[in-house]
Scaffold this active site. Structure first.
Site, PDB file in Angstrom:
ATOM      1  N   HIS A   7      -9.413  -7.976  -5.415  1.00 56.29           N
ATOM      2  CA  HIS A   7     -10.520  -7.176  -5.919  1.00 56.29           C
ATOM      3  C   HIS A   7     -11.801  -7.398  -5.121  1.00 56.29           C
ATOM      4  CE1 HIS A   7      -8.477  -6.379 -10.031  1.00 56.29           C
ATOM      5  NE2 HIS A   7      -8.272  -5.392  -9.182  1.00 56.29           N
ATOM      6  N   ASP A  56      10.850  -2.545   1.623  1.00 57.00           N
ATOM      7  CA  ASP A  56      12.072  -3.219   1.164  1.00 57.00           C
ATOM      8  C   ASP A  56      13.252  -2.894   2.060  1.00 57.00           C
ATOM      9  OD1 ASP A  56      11.578  -4.961  -0.964  1.00 57.00           O
ATOM     10  OD2 ASP A  56      11.361  -3.316  -2.376  1.00 57.00           O
ATOM     11  N   CYS A  60       7.284   6.108   2.668  1.00 57.92           N
ATOM     12  CA  CYS A  60       6.145   5.294   2.270  1.00 57.92           C
ATOM     13  C   CYS A  60       6.350   3.880   2.799  1.00 57.92           C
ATOM     14  CB  CYS A  60       5.971   5.285   0.753  1.00 57.92           C
ATOM     15  SG  CYS A  60       7.355   4.560  -0.160  1.00 57.92           S
TER      16      CYS A  60
END
Length: 589
Positions: free
Chosen positions: A196, A462, A509
């Site tokens: 963040h 992956d 992606c």
């Protein structure tokens, strides 16, 4: 030139900057935690002190959130909602209570121990987003302990105009207070790309490097620094010639930024007229807002696990429906591809205990796990189907390894449809259903799978990991994971060819889709739909709009003849060097 030192890091927020170094402890000094034994009666009082500390710390967090909302906007302010959720986390409260009552620990020691346990859990997860929530836990823990021990929180460093902050760690609450303070750049020894603090730095337009080893030892306060957050390096006390070269580079970068803004709303088309669909990967509502701001073509991958991670129990059907609708509203009339819950022993939920697995990345996760817990899948499918009545959505099934689990998942979808129909609930009966190609078995069975689904999404991260038997998080062999490995390139080419021959839409992606240096290659391999993070979308669009299909296919043809990763990388890098709009000069140091 020989006196200039260069150190390397990882780009977290891109840009160029120069300024004088300011070293600071931006994660705050560690609170001294008292340790003592307490009895049962006192333990109950300690728990009351904890509840009061949570309430007081939440008030302070809400103040920070309100300030960020005023200065940076709603989406950035939502970052601090994560810390509030963590502070309310049932697991945290139960752990503190058990340590006080069962172990006889005072509340300060119990909070410290509970926060450490959670940070260790988050830090060991496969997904970088969840790993980097450990920094939020650090921030939460410090707020609670400061209140409990009565420490006055350390004053936020107020940097001088033109400073480059150099620190070991960084908290989001510190970055939030630098708005308008003239910070030129940030250098962090630790940190992460989805932390963040990093997200806020990007929102503020502050160039930032993370994973800069020994930065606080090598850099001294008042050193003159050039922070090259394009190439991932820092120059200490640069010589005049180097400064002049970076003057020219900064001018080029400003022109490139202006050109990127001009691309918002412009169709993603190659120079010879080939349309490319450019969608966004999202996990939170704030991501959808960011994608809408750059006019993404839709949501190519909605990671719904973030909806579940923000809860302390499985969200009900109505809750999920409202979350998904709020997100899909941002990109409507563009479509939203919703991936069903992808968790498992490598990405656990606190309220969903699973048995330990020796190799969790290869274990029960994704669709396999949902089929083993059908009610979780059923509830989510009902929520998605209800949304399909008013929004263009698709269902995406993760970690498909063959026809058996795909057909079982489709049966579950049919069951949810039948139940909704019997209740008179509206939904799209022809809602598209797709499979993620992430496993070697799915890649091998692509022709058979194509007869069962409406579309494919190739999850390259992956897929690369499993094809190469290489942990994408590094570890002992960080170089083994490489999306430019010849086996990966050939598999991607085959997937594109088969999907096109079957008439099935397919998207890419992951890392290889999100790097503008690879855009020419993936287009040449046959991909006409990419899904990337909102922050990378305009850079990818620029790369696509700057090339021609003929050039892309020529590059792919050359790459497919090569059998060594090093040769492929050189070929791709040479191609990118010829087309790259802003390229840091090769500087001798």
């Amino acid at each position: 030139m020989s006196e200039t030192m260069m150190i390397l890091g990882e780009v977290a927020s891109s840009g160029l900057a120069r300024g004088r170094a300011v070293l600071c402890d931006c994660a705050g000094k560690r609170t001294v935690v008292p340790q003592r034994r307490v009895g049962k009666v006192e333990a109950e009082m300690e728990i009351e002190r904890f509840d009061a500390a949570v309430a007081a710390a939440e008030v302070k967090l809400l103040e920070v959130q309100e300030k960020v909302h005023r200065t940076l906007g709603k989406e950035q302010a939502e970052i601090f909602e994560t810390q509030i959720v963590l502070m309310r986390d049932v697991h945290l409260h139960d752990t503190v209570r058990d340590l006080c009552l069962e172990k006889g620990m005072n509340v300060e020691a119990a909070v410290d121990a509970a926060i450490r346990q959670l940070m260790k859990l988050f830090g060991g997860l496969d997904d970088p987003y969840f790993r980097e929530r450990a920094a939020d836990l650090h921030d939460v823990g410090k707020r609670l302990l400061d209140h409990l021990v009565g420490d006055v929180p350390q004053a936020t460093p107020v940097p001088a105009e033109g400073s480059v902050i150099v620190t070991s760690e960084l908290l989001a609450s510190i970055v939030a207070q630098w708005e308008g303070q003239g910070v030129r750049a940030i250098i962090v020894e630790k940190g992460g790309l989805t932390a963040h603090a990093t997200i806020l730095a990007r929102s503020l337009g502050i160039p930032m490097l993370v994973h800069v080893p020994e930065a606080t030892r090598k850099i001294q306060t008042d050193d003159l620094l050039i922070v090259d957050a394009l190439a991932g390096r820092v120059f200490l006390n640069p010589q005049p010639e180097l400064l002049r070269r970076y003057d020219r580079l900064e001018a080029n970068l400003q022109m490139h930024k202006s050109a990127l803004k001009d691309l918002i709303g412009v169709p993603t088309v190659t120079r010879d007229g080939v349309d490319i669909k450019l969608s966004a990967n999202i996990g939170q509502t704030a991501d959808a807002a960011a994608a809408a701001n750059v006019k993404a073509d839709g949501v190519g991958l909605y990671r719904t696990e973030f909806v579940f991670a923000a809860q302390d129990q499985f969200p009900a059907e109505d809750e999920q429906y409202l979350f998904y609708r709020a997100t899909a509203d941002y990109l409507k009339p563009g479509e939203t591809v919703i991936r069903v819950l992808d968790v498992g022993s490598d990405k656990p939920l606190n309220y969903f205990p699973l048995p330990h697995e020796a190799n969790p990345a290869m274990g029960c996760r994704g669709t396999r796990l949902l089929l083993a817990h059908p009610q979780i899948l059923h509830t989510q499918l009902r929520a998605i189907l209800r949304l399909s009545a008013s929004h263009p959505v698709k269902i995406l099934l993760p970690m498909i390894d063959g026809l058996d689990d795909l057909r079982a998942a489709k049966t579950a979808i049919g069951r949810a449809k039948a139940e909704l129909a019997a209740e008179g609930q509206s939904f799209n009966p022809r809602i598209p259903v797709g499979a993620m190609i992430e496993t070697p078995s799915a890649a091998i069975l692509i022709e058979q799978l194509a007869d069962e689904v409406d579309f494919f999404s190739v999850g390259s991260n992956d897929l690369v990991q499993f094809l190469l038997a290489a942990d994408r998080l590094g570890g002992e062999m960080p170089s083994a994971y490489d999306p430019l490995h010849p086996a990966v390139i050939r598999v991607l080419a085959t997937l594109a060819t088969v999907a096109r021959s079957k008439g099935k839409p397919f998207s890419l992606c992951g890392e290889i889709a999100s790097d503008p240096a690879y855009a020419n290659l993936v287009i040449g391999l046959g991909f006409r739909s990419l899904s990337v993070s909102p922050g990378r979308l305009l850079d990818i669009k620029h790369a696509i709009c700057s090339t021609r299909l003929a050039d892309a296919e020529k590059l792919a043809g050359q790459v497919l003849t090569l059998s060594a990763t090093r040769d492929i990388r050189v070929c791709v890098q040479e191609d990118w060097a010829r087309r790259r709009p802003v390229s840091p000069a090769e500087l001798a140091t």
